[in-house]
Scaffold this active site. Structure first.
Site, PDB file in Angstrom:
ATOM      1  N   LYS A  78      -9.472 -48.623  24.718  1.00 20.88           N
ATOM      2  CA  LYS A  78      -8.895 -49.811  24.088  1.00 20.88           C
ATOM      3  C   LYS A  78      -9.872 -50.974  24.295  1.00 20.88           C
ATOM      4  O   LYS A  78     -10.498 -51.083  25.364  1.00 20.88           O
ATOM      5  CB  LYS A  78      -7.547 -50.109  24.754  1.00 20.88           C
ATOM      6  CG  LYS A  78      -6.748 -51.253  24.153  1.00 20.88           C
ATOM      7  CD  LYS A  78      -5.372 -51.342  24.841  1.00 20.88           C
ATOM      8  CE  LYS A  78      -4.488 -52.425  24.272  1.00 20.88           C
ATOM      9  NZ  LYS A  78      -3.143 -52.447  24.883  1.00 20.88           N
ATOM     10  N   SER A 153       0.747 -52.346  21.676  1.00 23.31           N
ATOM     11  CA  SER A 153      -0.495 -52.922  21.223  1.00 23.31           C
ATOM     12  C   SER A 153      -1.666 -51.953  21.191  1.00 23.31           C
ATOM     13  O   SER A 153      -2.676 -52.238  20.547  1.00 23.31           O
ATOM     14  CB  SER A 153      -0.864 -54.098  22.123  1.00 23.31           C
ATOM     15  OG  SER A 153      -1.052 -53.655  23.452  1.00 23.31           O
ATOM     16  N   SER A 177       3.126 -50.816  25.617  1.00 19.88           N
ATOM     17  CA  SER A 177       1.982 -50.679  24.709  1.00 19.88           C
ATOM     18  C   SER A 177       1.248 -49.353  24.727  1.00 19.88           C
ATOM     19  O   SER A 177       0.386 -49.138  23.877  1.00 19.88           O
ATOM     20  CB  SER A 177       0.979 -51.795  24.958  1.00 19.88           C
ATOM     21  OG  SER A 177       1.400 -52.939  24.282  1.00 19.88           O
TER      22      SER A 177
HETATM   23  N1  GLN Z   1       4.997 -55.049  22.684  1.00 20.74           N
HETATM   24  C1  GLN Z   1       5.147 -55.723  23.939  1.00 20.74           C
HETATM   25  C2  GLN Z   1       4.699 -57.146  23.795  1.00 20.74           C
HETATM   26  O1  GLN Z   1       4.445 -57.545  22.722  1.00 20.74           O
HETATM   27  C3  GLN Z   1       4.375 -55.002  24.998  1.00 20.74           C
HETATM   28  C4  GLN Z   1       2.925 -55.272  24.987  1.00 20.74           C
HETATM   29  C5  GLN Z   1       2.147 -54.470  25.970  1.00 20.74           C
HETATM   30  O2  GLN Z   1       2.670 -53.572  26.618  1.00 20.74           O
HETATM   31  N2  GLN Z   1       0.899 -54.848  26.154  1.00 20.74           N
HETATM   32  O3  GLN Z   1       4.606 -57.869  24.719  1.00 20.74           O
END
Ligand code: GLN
Length: 479
Positions: A78, A153, A177
């Site tokens: 990532k 994400s 994420s």
């Molecule tokens: N979707 C969640 C957020 O927007 C989790 C993001 C993540 O785990 N980095 O915060």
């Protein structure tokens, strides 16, 4: 040669038997990336590093030496993980010119094993999002249906494995994420216990929640990838020496009791998801696992707690991006008048909408007069949520839930409705708040091209009991 369908062990055996070379495997990986270019899973490529690693492995094999299990295995990272000499954007314009000056923990570990790191994957800006539509480099598309989102994400990392471009990849999980995009793309995604993996060299989102973990096709591969990166790191004081705790001795895994939280099987879950989750439960019952209903009464506060603690930490972590450090955005530097102007323009142009929203929210909940009402209270509720889990684990060994309330949704469907977007993580967020390990496993094999949207179930374990999650998962995927 087709490396797409190989597990890591099969890849390793075939590589050592000289059925293909590491260099050829690397070429295959880049070919698959090229064929799936329209999915937009990658931000940049690290071909020089990849060639160096692959050639090292091929030379070792030519000399008859033993190579590590991950040697020559195509892997993606990532784009919030530092890899020395390569651009690390974290999906943001504000970091689009930043070149990492050192290797983060994961890159260092993988380089040590001579895995072939092929590139950096697309992601929501600073890991904030559930659909990958918050990336400054465009959304990632779902390989099962290109009109749908990949999840986020870590959408690019999930897609890289789902479309067979890499055998594994790494993402970060602050509220879901890794597990959520794994579910939307039908691959295995795992978030380790907080402190099992070092956060050194990762662009921080919310430091008390962030954790790095693997994506893979199978649970066995997930275990291999996790074992490669876990352990104590002096750069991250929250890490622990390797701890491998088990609820049941090896060989007696099926005696584990699986908890079903009644609060998680609520109205609002898509019937398509419910049906598949029931199938998974039935299958586990047939394998001999017993089930017990449990209660996690503070779950209903998890989302609101997360959306106070997380932005508070985000606003603090992102304060360092001021246009002076980490380069900033060169195009605006030409006409800045003074330091304050530089800050304002860099942050105004460099951050996307969702990042700005969370910085504002976080700054507000930390401001004097509001700190106790929001931030302190959220920390107390966080403790209650952790206690719920601790109590449940007195009765059961692992907990099973859906990973997400719906399968992959359409691109654009939730972009104007942040609250409905935030609900995608309703089952994954409590796990981060409690610092527990969680794994997201496809209910069945959802082959790309079959037209079916994937559904994953989530297993949650006790602290440092990743072995329990792998054990149940490996039994499940045996057939
Ligand atoms: N979707 C969640 C957020 O927007 C989790 C993001 C993540 O785990 N980095 O915060």
């Amino acid at each position: 040669m087709d490396i797409k369908n190989l597990t890591i062990q099969e890849f390793h055996d075939a590589l050592c038997a000289k059925e293909f070379s590491a260099r050829e495997a690397m070429d295959e990986s880049y070919k698959a990336i090229e064929e799936n270019k329209d999915l937009n899973a990658f931000i940049s490529f690290t071909k020089e590093d990849a060639i160096r690693s692959a050639d090292t492995i091929d030379a070792m094999i030519a000399r008859g030496e033993n190579v590590p299990l991950l040697g020559g295995v195509p892997i993606a990272l990532k784009d919030n993980m530092l890899l020395k000499g390569s651009v690390t954007t974290a999906g943001s314009k504000i970091l689009s010119e930043y070149v990492a000056s050192y290797d983060g923990w994961v890159a260092e570990k993988l380089k040590g094993l001579n895995a072939t790191i092929v590139g950096k994957t697309n992601m929501d800006e600073f890991a904030m999002g559930s659909s990958n539509e918050n990336s400054a480099f465009g959304p990632v598309k779902n390989p099962h249906n290109k009109t749908c989102v990949s999840g986020g994400s870590s959408g690019g990392s999930a897609v890289s494995v789902a479309c067979g471009a890499t055998l594994g990849s790494f993402g970060s999980d602050t509220g879901g994420s890794i597990r959520q995009p794994a579910a939307l793309c039908g691959v295995v995604g795992m978030k380790p216990t907080y402190g099992a993996v070092s956060r050194f060299g990762i662009v921080a989102m919310a430091s008390s929640l962030d954790q790095i973990g693997p994506f893979s096709k199978t649970v066995s591969d997930s275990e291999i990838l996790f074992n490669a990166i876990r352990g104590k790191d002096l750069h991250d004081a929250t890490t622990f020496e390797k701890k491998e705790l088990r609820s049941k001795p090896i060989g007696e895994e099926r005696k584990m009791v699986i908890g079903i939280p009644k609060e998680y099987f609520i109205e609002g879950i898509d019937p398509y998801v419910s049906k598949y989750i029931s199938d998974a439960i039935e299958r586990l019952k047939k394998l001999g696992f017993s089930f017990k209903e449990i209660s996690l009464p503070h779950t209903k506060y998890a989302l609101s707690t997360y959306y106070i603690i997380m932005p508070a930490e985000v606003s603090t972590n992102l304060a360092r991006l001021d246009g002076v450090r980490y380069l900033g955005v060169s195009e605006i530097k030409k006409d800045v008048e003074n330091l304050k102007d530089l800050y304002i323009k860099t942050r105004g142009v460099g951050f996307g909408k969702e990042s700005r929203r969370r910085i504002l929210l976080g700054t507000f909940v930390l401001s004097s007069g509001y700190y106790d009402a929001y931030y302190s209270k959220a920390q107390k509720v966080r403790t209650l949520i952790s206690q719920d889990f601790a109590k449940a684990f007195d009765e059961v060994d692992v907990i099973l839930t859906p990973t997400t309330p719906t399968p992959a949704f359409k691109l654009g469907e939730k972009t104007n409705d942040p609250l409905s977007m935030y609900l995608s993580d309703i089952f994954t967020i409590p796990v981060n708040l409690a610092g527990l390990p969680g794994i997201s496993i496809p209910v069945k094999k959802f082959a790309v091209g079959s037209g079916e949207l994937p559904v994953n179930f989530q297993l949650i374990g006790k602290h440092f009991h990743e072995a329990d999650l792998f054990a149940v998962g490996k039994e499940y995927e045996k057939e």
